[in-house]
Write an enzyme that holds these catalytic residues in place. Structure first.
Site, PDB file in Angstrom:
ATOM      1  N   LYS A  14       0.867  -1.178   0.000  1.00  0.00           N
ATOM      2  CA  LYS A  14       0.000   0.000   0.000  1.00  0.00           C
ATOM      3  C   LYS A  14       0.900   1.224   0.000  1.00  0.00           C
ATOM      4  CE  LYS A  14      -1.551   3.073   1.993  1.00  0.00           C
ATOM      5  NZ  LYS A  14      -1.469   4.540   1.650  1.00  0.00           N
ATOM      6  N   GLU A  17      -0.346   7.626  -1.117  1.00  0.00           N
ATOM      7  CA  GLU A  17      -1.222   8.131  -2.176  1.00  0.00           C
ATOM      8  C   GLU A  17      -0.553   9.234  -2.988  1.00  0.00           C
ATOM      9  OE1 GLU A  17      -2.645   9.958   1.783  1.00  0.00           O
ATOM     10  OE2 GLU A  17      -1.769   8.093   1.044  1.00  0.00           O
ATOM     11  N   SER A  67       5.973   8.789   9.369  1.00  0.00           N
ATOM     12  CA  SER A  67       6.423   9.658  10.449  1.00  0.00           C
ATOM     13  C   SER A  67       6.322   8.887  11.761  1.00  0.00           C
ATOM     14  CB  SER A  67       5.554  10.911  10.514  1.00  0.00           C
ATOM     15  OG  SER A  67       4.226  10.565  10.888  1.00  0.00           O
ATOM     16  N   CYS A 122      14.226   7.933   3.341  1.00  0.00           N
ATOM     17  CA  CYS A 122      14.429   7.654   4.768  1.00  0.00           C
ATOM     18  C   CYS A 122      15.902   7.615   5.162  1.00  0.00           C
ATOM     19  CB  CYS A 122      13.760   6.338   5.133  1.00  0.00           C
ATOM     20  SG  CYS A 122      11.997   6.333   4.854  1.00  0.00           S
ATOM     21  N   GLU A 224      13.130  16.010  11.729  1.00  0.00           N
ATOM     22  CA  GLU A 224      13.362  15.451  10.404  1.00  0.00           C
ATOM     23  C   GLU A 224      12.752  16.400   9.376  1.00  0.00           C
ATOM     24  OE1 GLU A 224      12.917  11.211   8.047  1.00  0.00           O
ATOM     25  OE2 GLU A 224      11.353  11.775   9.466  1.00  0.00           O
TER      26      GLU A 224
END
Length: 255
Positions: A14, A17, A67, A122, A224
């Site tokens: 998944k 989006e 997050s 990341c 971040e």
């Protein structure tokens, strides 16, 4: 996905989006390689889709990258349903540069790690911990010309070094983080906030930013940013560098 399949599982991917296309291409390639139908699957959607997957009795394990608050929420929900969970939250990846480092090599490696994918990955390097002022000065002298020469263009331009950010809202968040870093006293050596693409003036572009003399209390260090922003922190010793990395809330840990 690949370790899960190798261990005999089917997999549902998944994606965000905001990033729907690359996962579809990945599954097309797996299909072309001969992976049986139904082993790897792509399901588009938003938070509601995640909640449905979490609750579905046929989903035995869950992994996610998000997050920190979202990763914690998914982990808590998955384990509450009795599922195995493996989630990744925020990160602040540090690169410690010692006085005896090959600075040519270090500069090139850091620039690729910090600004590749516009810093939206990341494992992007977002902090350089330079041991000694001389190391920091020499490293900046190597990096600054290369950073200023980064080619910014649309994502489908083959010789582009850096593309746009994912959305207008995220671009505004990154710009706000840079502005706050300046307000808190960090030295912005390279300021990419005013970059505008001549062909796509409404695009979500910004130029690379480089901060020096960043201290650990500043938001540009603590949070971040997830954008093309690199912060340099100066320390005196290797031991001080290790301690700095280890005590950061998003530090990856060193020994």
């Amino acid at each position: 996905m690949i370790p899960a399949i190798a261990c005999g599982n089917t997999f549902i991917l998944k994606p965000s989006e905001q990033n729907p296309s690359a996962p579809i291409r990945l599954l097309e390639l797996l299909n072309e390689a001969g992976l049986p139908p139904g082993v790897a699957n792509c399901l588009q959607g938003n938070k509601g889709t995640v909640e449905q997957l979490l609750a579905h009795p046929d989903v035995a394990a869950f992994t996610a990258v998000a997050s920190t608050p979202v990763a914690q929420s998914i982990y808590s929900a998955a384990t509450a349903y009795g599922k195995r969970a493996h989630t990744f939250g925020g990160a602040k990846n540090h690169c410690v540069v010692m006085p005896d480092a090959d600075l040519e090599q270090a500069a090139s490696a850091i620039i690729g790690a910090a600004y590749g994918s516009a810093g939206e990955r990341c494992m992007a390097i977002s902090v350089v911990v330079a041991v000694g002022n001389q190391t920091a000065d020499a490293l900046i002298a190597k990096m600054a010309p290369q950073i200023r020469s980064i080619r910014i263009d649309a994502g489908d331009v083959t010789d582009a070094d850096m593309g746009p950010l994912i959305s207008s809202a995220h671009r505004e968040r990154v710009l706000a983080a840079v502005t706050k870093g300046v307000q808190e006293g960090a030295h912005l050596i390279i300021d990419g906030r005013d970059f505008t693409h001549p062909q796509y003036p409404q695009g979500f572009f910004m130029g690379p930013c480089l901060f020096d003399h960043v201290s650990e209390h500043m938001s540009i260090y603590q949070n971040e940013v997830f954008g093309p922003v690199l912060a340099i922190v100066r320390v005196d010793t290797f031991e001080e560098a290790l301690a700095l990395v280890n005590k950061h809330q998003y530090g990856n840990g060193t020994a």
